[in-house]
Design a protein around this motif. Structure first.
Motif, PDB file in Angstrom:
ATOM      1  N   VAL A 165      44.506  56.409  68.798  1.00 48.23           N
ATOM      2  CA  VAL A 165      43.506  57.391  69.240  1.00 48.23           C
ATOM      3  C   VAL A 165      42.640  57.855  68.076  1.00 48.23           C
ATOM      4  O   VAL A 165      41.416  57.826  68.132  1.00 48.23           O
ATOM      5  CB  VAL A 165      44.194  58.596  69.924  1.00 48.23           C
ATOM      6  CG1 VAL A 165      43.168  59.668  70.276  1.00 48.23           C
ATOM      7  CG2 VAL A 165      44.955  58.144  71.156  1.00 48.23           C
ATOM      8  N   ASN A 166      43.302  58.285  66.996  1.00 45.51           N
ATOM      9  CA  ASN A 166      42.575  58.835  65.856  1.00 45.51           C
ATOM     10  C   ASN A 166      42.370  57.838  64.721  1.00 45.51           C
ATOM     11  O   ASN A 166      41.732  58.154  63.727  1.00 45.51           O
ATOM     12  CB  ASN A 166      43.314  60.069  65.314  1.00 45.51           C
ATOM     13  CG  ASN A 166      43.398  61.135  66.380  1.00 45.51           C
ATOM     14  OD1 ASN A 166      42.380  61.583  66.896  1.00 45.51           O
ATOM     15  ND2 ASN A 166      44.613  61.530  66.736  1.00 45.51           N
ATOM     16  N   HIS A 167      42.954  56.641  64.839  1.00 40.98           N
ATOM     17  CA  HIS A 167      42.801  55.562  63.859  1.00 40.98           C
ATOM     18  C   HIS A 167      43.323  55.958  62.480  1.00 40.98           C
ATOM     19  O   HIS A 167      42.746  55.609  61.457  1.00 40.98           O
ATOM     20  CB  HIS A 167      41.350  55.078  63.799  1.00 40.98           C
ATOM     21  CG  HIS A 167      40.773  54.862  65.157  1.00 40.98           C
ATOM     22  ND1 HIS A 167      41.153  53.813  65.958  1.00 40.98           N
ATOM     23  CD2 HIS A 167      39.904  55.601  65.892  1.00 40.98           C
ATOM     24  CE1 HIS A 167      40.517  53.899  67.115  1.00 40.98           C
ATOM     25  NE2 HIS A 167      39.768  54.978  67.106  1.00 40.98           N
ATOM     26  N   LEU A 168      44.438  56.685  62.468  1.00 35.29           N
ATOM     27  CA  LEU A 168      45.069  57.107  61.224  1.00 35.29           C
ATOM     28  C   LEU A 168      46.229  56.184  60.885  1.00 35.29           C
ATOM     29  O   LEU A 168      46.984  55.766  61.769  1.00 35.29           O
ATOM     30  CB  LEU A 168      45.605  58.542  61.356  1.00 35.29           C
ATOM     31  CG  LEU A 168      44.584  59.625  61.686  1.00 35.29           C
ATOM     32  CD1 LEU A 168      45.294  60.940  61.976  1.00 35.29           C
ATOM     33  CD2 LEU A 168      43.606  59.785  60.536  1.00 35.29           C
ATOM     34  N   VAL A 169      46.388  55.869  59.599  1.00 30.52           N
ATOM     35  CA  VAL A 169      47.523  55.085  59.141  1.00 30.52           C
ATOM     36  C   VAL A 169      48.728  56.009  59.093  1.00 30.52           C
ATOM     37  O   VAL A 169      48.663  57.109  58.541  1.00 30.52           O
ATOM     38  CB  VAL A 169      47.250  54.479  57.753  1.00 30.52           C
ATOM     39  CG1 VAL A 169      48.486  53.777  57.218  1.00 30.52           C
ATOM     40  CG2 VAL A 169      46.069  53.515  57.823  1.00 30.52           C
ATOM     41  N   LEU A 170      49.837  55.576  59.684  1.00 30.50           N
ATOM     42  CA  LEU A 170      51.056  56.384  59.742  1.00 30.50           C
ATOM     43  C   LEU A 170      52.118  55.738  58.856  1.00 30.50           C
ATOM     44  O   LEU A 170      52.537  54.606  59.091  1.00 30.50           O
ATOM     45  CB  LEU A 170      51.558  56.469  61.180  1.00 30.50           C
ATOM     46  CG  LEU A 170      50.538  56.969  62.208  1.00 30.50           C
ATOM     47  CD1 LEU A 170      51.082  56.826  63.620  1.00 30.50           C
ATOM     48  CD2 LEU A 170      50.146  58.398  61.910  1.00 30.50           C
TER      49      LEU A 170
END
Length: 183
Positions: A165-170
């Protein structure tokens, strides 16, 4: 992968392609982790395999990226200009693809016994242009592994994901200046 005669990717969904034989493109010494390291980008109709040579130490190689283009029926392999990780399932390299931005996050961890250090690296790879960008490279001595609890060792996790959704690397990363506890 050792001893495999043929290797094809049987895909049952997508747009107008059949299984492709990728055997000729696989490194004959490809780390067995390479096959589970398959990622598919539905936006470009391409699959990718991140692989290393299981016969080489991580300090003397860089990972290879195989691109399988279903639209054209072709495959290609190139060496990425990034640090390698220790071979073995989950031991030293993993990655994730964001199918919206066509970016990949690659995490590697290499144990260098000669220098008594671990090198952890996170790199972003633009799957459309092929360019790479290092996010970080951490070099820690082996005592750094004991600065966390047994279930959460210090350093950078080799498990990685991308929030769709937010295109963040986790990724979990833990560095402590002193021991948290003696085990």
């Amino acid at each position: 992968v050792t001893g495999v005669q043929t290797c094809a990717l049987p895909i049952s969904t997508g747009s107008g392609f059949n299984a492709l034989d990728i055997t000729a493109q696989l490194n004959p010494n490809a780390d067995g982790q390479a096959i589970p390291a398959v990622q598919y980008d539905p936006g470009t109709d391409r699959a990718y395999i991140l692989m290393e040579d299981a016969t080489l130490d991580c300090t003397s190689q860089s990972p290879q990226l195989m691109t399988i283009d279903f639209a054209t029926g072709t495959t290609s392999v190139r060496t990425l200009p990034i640090a390698a990780g220790d071979p073995g399932l989950g031991a030293g390299y993993q990655w994730a693809i964001d199918p919206v931005t066509h970016m990949a996050a690659i995490v590697t961890s290499c144990r260098d016994d000669a220098r008594n250090v671990f090198t952890d690296e996170l790199t972003m790879l633009d799957l459309q242009s092929g360019s790479t960008s290092r996010v970080y490279q951490h070099v820690v001595d082996q005592t750094g592994l004991y600065h966390g609890y047994p279930t959460m060792p210090a350093g950078d996790s080799k498990t990685i994901g991308i929030d769709p959704v937010n295109h963040l690397v986790l990724q979990r990363s833990m560095f402590c200046p002193n021991r948290i506890a003696d085990v």
